[in-house]
Design a protein around this motif. Structure first.
Motif, short mmCIF file in Angstrom:
data_model
loop_
_atom_site.label_atom_id
_atom_site.label_comp_id
_atom_site.label_asym_id
_atom_site.label_seq_id
_atom_site.Cartn_x
_atom_site.Cartn_y
_atom_site.Cartn_z
N GLU A 263 0.80 -1.23 0.00
CA GLU A 263 0.00 0.00 0.00
C GLU A 263 0.83 1.27 0.00
O GLU A 263 0.57 2.20 -0.75
N THR A 264 1.84 1.34 0.85
CA THR A 264 2.61 2.57 1.00
C THR A 264 3.92 2.57 0.22
O THR A 264 4.65 3.56 0.24
N ALA A 265 4.21 1.49 -0.46
CA ALA A 265 5.47 1.39 -1.22
C ALA A 265 5.39 2.22 -2.49
O ALA A 265 4.31 2.45 -3.04
N GLU A 266 6.53 2.65 -2.96
CA GLU A 266 6.61 3.40 -4.20
C GLU A 266 6.52 2.44 -5.38
O GLU A 266 7.10 1.35 -5.36
N GLU A 267 5.79 2.83 -6.41
CA GLU A 267 5.69 2.01 -7.62
C GLU A 267 7.01 2.11 -8.38
O GLU A 267 7.60 3.17 -8.49
N LYS A 268 7.47 0.97 -8.91
CA LYS A 268 8.71 0.91 -9.68
C LYS A 268 8.41 0.30 -11.03
O LYS A 268 7.54 -0.56 -11.15
N GLY A 269 9.14 0.72 -12.04
CA GLY A 269 8.94 0.18 -13.37
C GLY A 269 10.25 -0.04 -14.09
O GLY A 269 11.25 0.61 -13.81
N SER A 270 10.22 -0.98 -15.02
CA SER A 270 11.40 -1.26 -15.84
C SER A 270 10.94 -1.89 -17.15
O SER A 270 9.81 -2.36 -17.27
N TYR A 271 11.83 -1.90 -18.12
CA TYR A 271 11.55 -2.50 -19.42
C TYR A 271 12.22 -3.86 -19.50
O TYR A 271 13.26 -4.09 -18.89
N THR A 272 11.63 -4.74 -20.29
CA THR A 272 12.21 -6.06 -20.52
C THR A 272 11.88 -6.51 -21.93
O THR A 272 10.93 -6.03 -22.54
N ARG A 273 12.66 -7.43 -22.46
CA ARG A 273 12.36 -8.01 -23.78
C ARG A 273 12.38 -9.53 -23.64
O ARG A 273 13.10 -10.08 -22.80
N LEU A 274 11.57 -10.16 -24.47
CA LEU A 274 11.42 -11.61 -24.39
C LEU A 274 11.24 -12.16 -25.79
O LEU A 274 10.50 -11.60 -26.61
N LEU A 275 11.87 -13.26 -26.07
CA LEU A 275 11.78 -13.94 -27.36
C LEU A 275 10.80 -15.10 -27.21
O LEU A 275 10.97 -15.95 -26.33
N LEU A 276 9.76 -15.12 -28.05
CA LEU A 276 8.74 -16.18 -27.99
C LEU A 276 8.37 -16.66 -29.38
O LEU A 276 8.47 -15.93 -30.35
N GLY A 277 7.89 -17.90 -29.42
CA GLY A 277 7.36 -18.47 -30.65
C GLY A 277 5.97 -19.02 -30.39
O GLY A 277 5.66 -19.47 -29.29
N ALA A 278 5.13 -18.96 -31.42
CA ALA A 278 3.76 -19.48 -31.31
C ALA A 278 3.43 -20.29 -32.55
O ALA A 278 3.98 -20.06 -33.62
N LYS A 279 2.50 -21.22 -32.36
CA LYS A 279 2.07 -22.10 -33.46
C LYS A 279 0.54 -22.07 -33.52
O LYS A 279 -0.13 -22.03 -32.50
N TRP A 280 0.01 -22.06 -34.75
CA TRP A 280 -1.43 -22.09 -34.94
C TRP A 280 -1.91 -23.52 -34.68
O TRP A 280 -1.44 -24.47 -35.28
N GLU A 281 -2.83 -23.65 -33.72
CA GLU A 281 -3.39 -24.96 -33.37
C GLU A 281 -4.91 -24.85 -33.37
O GLU A 281 -5.48 -24.15 -32.53
N GLY A 282 -5.54 -25.53 -34.29
CA GLY A 282 -7.00 -25.52 -34.37
C GLY A 282 -7.53 -24.17 -34.80
O GLY A 282 -7.49 -23.83 -35.97
N THR A 283 -7.99 -23.38 -33.84
CA THR A 283 -8.57 -22.07 -34.15
C THR A 283 -7.89 -20.93 -33.41
O THR A 283 -8.46 -19.84 -33.30
N ASP A 284 -6.66 -21.17 -32.90
CA ASP A 284 -6.02 -20.13 -32.09
C ASP A 284 -4.50 -20.29 -32.11
O ASP A 284 -3.98 -21.38 -32.37
N TRP A 285 -3.79 -19.21 -31.80
CA TRP A 285 -2.35 -19.25 -31.63
C TRP A 285 -2.03 -19.74 -30.23
O TRP A 285 -2.65 -19.31 -29.27
N LYS A 286 -1.05 -20.64 -30.12
CA LYS A 286 -0.60 -21.17 -28.83
C LYS A 286 0.91 -20.98 -28.72
O LYS A 286 1.64 -21.20 -29.69
N LEU A 287 1.38 -20.56 -27.53
CA LEU A 287 2.82 -20.49 -27.32
C LEU A 287 3.41 -21.87 -27.55
O LEU A 287 2.80 -22.88 -27.19
N SER A 288 4.60 -21.92 -28.12
CA SER A 288 5.20 -23.19 -28.50
C SER A 288 6.68 -23.24 -28.11
O SER A 288 7.43 -22.34 -28.48
N VAL A 289 7.06 -24.28 -27.40
CA VAL A 289 8.46 -24.47 -27.04
C VAL A 289 9.28 -24.68 -28.31
O VAL A 289 10.35 -24.10 -28.48
N LYS A 290 8.76 -25.48 -29.23
CA LYS A 290 9.48 -25.77 -30.48
C LYS A 290 9.68 -24.49 -31.30
O LYS A 290 10.77 -24.23 -31.80
N ALA A 291 8.65 -23.68 -31.43
CA ALA A 291 8.76 -22.42 -32.18
C ALA A 291 9.70 -21.45 -31.48
O ALA A 291 10.46 -20.72 -32.13
#
Length: 102
Positions: free
Chosen positions: A38-66
């Motif tokens: 409640e009383t703490a100061e808000e902190k922020g930072s930037y980050t980047r992440l590399l991800l792959g997704a695969k189309w499965e059925g009717t939606d995109w799903k995160l994929s370890v292989k991709a």
């Protein structure tokens, strides 16, 4: 968690590495905001992440292989610079901004 504590991550930009009709890999630039209580100061930072997704059925799903494919494809390349949106270097670094709906 203490009362009033939270952590939020918002994706603010991306860079597509490779795309096909059934698979995509990309870098994601995010802003992480956290507050320890409640009383703490808000902190922020930037980050980047590399991800792959695969189309499965009717939606995109995160994929370890991709994601592994993306890691292999970028192994000899430098990671994109972390740059705040609105900064001229944001576009120069290759990021595409994600606009919030109004």
């Amino acid at each position: 968690m203490p009362s009033g504590a939270y952590m939020r991550i918002h994706v603010i930009g991306y860079q597509v590495i490779d795309a096909s009709p059934d698979q995509v890999s990309a870098w994601f630039l995010s802003v992480e905001t956290q507050k320890a209580g409640e009383t703490a100061e808000e902190k922020g930072s930037y980050t980047r992440l590399l991800l792959g997704a695969k189309w499965e059925g009717t939606d995109w799903k995160l994929s370890v292989k991709a994601t592994r494919h993306a890691q292999e494809a970028t192994a000899d390349e430098p990671e994109p610079k972390i740059v705040a949106p609105g900064d001229a270097a944001f576009n120069a670094a290759g990021w595409t901004a994600i606009r919030q709906a109004s």
